[in-house]
Write a protein that holds these residues in place. Sequence first.
Motif, PDB file in Angstrom:
ATOM      1  N   ASP A 217     -62.973  49.579  -9.839  1.00  0.00           N
ATOM      2  CA  ASP A 217     -63.685  48.351  -9.468  1.00  0.00           C
ATOM      3  C   ASP A 217     -64.930  48.141 -10.308  1.00  0.00           C
TER       4      ASP A 217
ATOM      5  N   THR B  33     -58.109  51.657  -8.627  1.00  0.00           N
ATOM      6  CA  THR B  33     -59.031  51.084  -9.599  1.00  0.00           C
ATOM      7  C   THR B  33     -60.426  51.633  -9.343  1.00  0.00           C
TER       8      THR B  33
ATOM      9  N   THR C 104     -52.350  49.807  -7.047  1.00  0.00           N
ATOM     10  CA  THR C 104     -52.835  50.636  -8.136  1.00  0.00           C
ATOM     11  C   THR C 104     -54.295  50.968  -7.901  1.00  0.00           C
TER      12      THR C 104
ATOM     13  N   GLU D 251     -56.043  47.994  -6.013  1.00  0.00           N
ATOM     14  CA  GLU D 251     -55.765  46.594  -6.274  1.00  0.00           C
ATOM     15  C   GLU D 251     -54.313  46.321  -5.915  1.00  0.00           C
TER      16      GLU D 251
END
Length: 67
Positions: free
Chosen positions: A62, A60, A58, A36
């Motif tokens: 998701d 993630t 960063t 992200e």
Amino acid sequence: MKICFHGTADEISRVAGRPLLVLLTARDLPRMRVFELYHPHVHASTSHEHYRLCAVMTETTDEGRTA
């Protein structure tokens, strides 16, 4: 981690318009990783034809997002 992309206005707009970025990795790592982007900043270079997008990236999972 902080990351910067360099490119034309069209290339930068493609990256800047997406909150998630998927990267393919080397053979010994998971095939794809999702990141992200936070706090994006676009800077014009001295040539005025190329731009630089810098953002905090960063990883993630998701989870919970829909396409």
